[in-house]
Motif scaffolding. Sequence first.
Motif, PDB file in Angstrom:
ATOM      1  N   ARG A  21      37.133  43.044 -66.532  1.00  0.00           N
ATOM      2  CA  ARG A  21      37.613  44.131 -66.032  1.00  0.00           C
ATOM      3  C   ARG A  21      37.649  44.151 -64.549  1.00  0.00           C
ATOM      4  O   ARG A  21      36.900  43.223 -64.074  1.00  0.00           O
ATOM      5  N   ASN A  22      38.524  44.932 -63.884  1.00  0.00           N
ATOM      6  CA  ASN A  22      38.601  45.126 -62.329  1.00  0.00           C
ATOM      7  C   ASN A  22      37.386  46.144 -61.972  1.00  0.00           C
ATOM      8  O   ASN A  22      37.550  47.236 -62.483  1.00  0.00           O
ATOM      9  N   VAL A  23      36.620  45.795 -61.043  1.00  0.00           N
ATOM     10  CA  VAL A  23      35.519  46.539 -60.426  1.00  0.00           C
ATOM     11  C   VAL A  23      35.974  47.385 -59.480  1.00  0.00           C
ATOM     12  O   VAL A  23      35.491  48.517 -58.900  1.00  0.00           O
ATOM     13  N   GLY A  24      37.100  47.301 -59.278  1.00  0.00           N
ATOM     14  CA  GLY A  24      37.793  48.128 -58.162  1.00  0.00           C
ATOM     15  C   GLY A  24      37.386  47.889 -56.663  1.00  0.00           C
ATOM     16  O   GLY A  24      36.831  46.837 -56.381  1.00  0.00           O
ATOM     17  N   LEU A  25      37.504  48.812 -55.798  1.00  0.00           N
ATOM     18  CA  LEU A  25      36.881  48.542 -54.279  1.00  0.00           C
ATOM     19  C   LEU A  25      37.704  47.603 -53.595  1.00  0.00           C
ATOM     20  O   LEU A  25      37.196  47.013 -52.439  1.00  0.00           O
ATOM     21  N   GLY A  26      38.845  46.719 -54.062  1.00  0.00           N
ATOM     22  CA  GLY A  26      39.502  45.962 -53.555  1.00  0.00           C
ATOM     23  C   GLY A  26      38.917  44.550 -53.780  1.00  0.00           C
ATOM     24  O   GLY A  26      39.260  43.603 -53.031  1.00  0.00           O
ATOM     25  N   PHE A  27      38.087  44.309 -54.861  1.00  0.00           N
ATOM     26  CA  PHE A  27      37.431  42.880 -55.065  1.00  0.00           C
ATOM     27  C   PHE A  27      38.205  42.545 -56.353  1.00  0.00           C
ATOM     28  O   PHE A  27      38.291  43.027 -57.526  1.00  0.00           O
TER      29      PHE A  27
ATOM     30  N   VAL B  12      28.099  47.325 -66.148  1.00  0.00           N
ATOM     31  CA  VAL B  12      27.462  47.911 -65.107  1.00  0.00           C
ATOM     32  C   VAL B  12      28.664  48.167 -63.967  1.00  0.00           C
ATOM     33  O   VAL B  12      29.687  47.598 -63.884  1.00  0.00           O
ATOM     34  N   SER B  13      28.608  49.254 -63.655  1.00  0.00           N
ATOM     35  CA  SER B  13      29.425  50.027 -62.710  1.00  0.00           C
ATOM     36  C   SER B  13      28.835  49.966 -61.165  1.00  0.00           C
ATOM     37  O   SER B  13      27.708  50.212 -61.074  1.00  0.00           O
ATOM     38  N   ILE B  14      29.750  49.711 -60.212  1.00  0.00           N
ATOM     39  CA  ILE B  14      29.414  49.577 -58.883  1.00  0.00           C
ATOM     40  C   ILE B  14      29.716  50.831 -58.198  1.00  0.00           C
ATOM     41  O   ILE B  14      30.673  51.388 -58.248  1.00  0.00           O
ATOM     42  N   ARG B  15      28.590  51.438 -57.543  1.00  0.00           N
ATOM     43  CA  ARG B  15      28.669  52.546 -56.846  1.00  0.00           C
ATOM     44  C   ARG B  15      27.768  52.610 -55.956  1.00  0.00           C
ATOM     45  O   ARG B  15      26.724  52.046 -55.875  1.00  0.00           O
TER      46      ARG B  15
ATOM     47  N   GLY C 156      27.097  44.930 -53.923  1.00  0.00           N
ATOM     48  CA  GLY C 156      27.526  46.156 -54.200  1.00  0.00           C
ATOM     49  C   GLY C 156      26.240  46.652 -55.014  1.00  0.00           C
ATOM     50  O   GLY C 156      25.486  46.416 -55.793  1.00  0.00           O
ATOM     51  N   GLN C 157      26.111  48.009 -54.819  1.00  0.00           N
ATOM     52  CA  GLN C 157      24.973  48.814 -55.252  1.00  0.00           C
ATOM     53  C   GLN C 157      25.312  49.460 -56.944  1.00  0.00           C
ATOM     54  O   GLN C 157      26.527  49.507 -57.113  1.00  0.00           O
TER      55      GLN C 157
ATOM     56  N   VAL D 258      26.257  41.034 -56.955  1.00  0.00           N
ATOM     57  CA  VAL D 258      26.946  40.116 -56.099  1.00  0.00           C
ATOM     58  C   VAL D 258      28.525  40.245 -56.350  1.00  0.00           C
ATOM     59  O   VAL D 258      29.025  40.193 -57.923  1.00  0.00           O
ATOM     60  N   LEU D 259      29.364  40.586 -55.565  1.00  0.00           N
ATOM     61  CA  LEU D 259      30.695  41.084 -55.836  1.00  0.00           C
ATOM     62  C   LEU D 259      31.536  39.849 -55.256  1.00  0.00           C
ATOM     63  O   LEU D 259      32.585  39.487 -55.688  1.00  0.00           O
ATOM     64  N   LYS D 260      31.370  38.965 -54.148  1.00  0.00           N
ATOM     65  CA  LYS D 260      31.997  38.036 -53.502  1.00  0.00           C
ATOM     66  C   LYS D 260      30.962  36.934 -52.803  1.00  0.00           C
ATOM     67  O   LYS D 260      30.131  37.292 -52.107  1.00  0.00           O
TER      68      LYS D 260
END
Length: 160
Positions: free
Chosen positions: A39-45, A67-70, A129-130, A142-144
Amino acid sequence: MADIQTEKAFQKQDAIFVGSKRLLAKKGGSGGKLPRYYRNVGLGFKTPKEAIEGTYVDKKCPFTGNVSIRGRILQGVVSSTKMHRTIVVRRDYLHYILKYNRYEKRHRNIAAHCSPAFTPKIGDIVIIGQCRPLSKTVRFNVLKVISKGSAAQKKGFQAY
């Protein structure tokens, strides 16, 4: 599916049902691949190519797991990759001392879960990301990974 079975427990993605008769027929006949959940985690990543095409199973991965990034998005330098699927990120900052009208250098080490889609090395800059607590000390993912050249230091104050 046999190449990802390196752990004691059977490794499968929660969102994919592996006991389907259609899937078993396809897998046995022409050697077809099992469907993959990502899936796409969003936030432009962007979702990494390894997460889409890979065969790893990681329930704590933000791209293929649950796991969701928030919350906070932080940037830092990788200082250790010795743990299994976990890295230590060093964040340097300046703290102002009012009495002396000067700044002092400080740092924080943050443990972050690193998906098998990424292969960071010591000195690389990563964006984390948290997320919810994944273990006693891990609250980031880790996102990037932004690769750093060979002139990377393990310690020392850096303004990435």
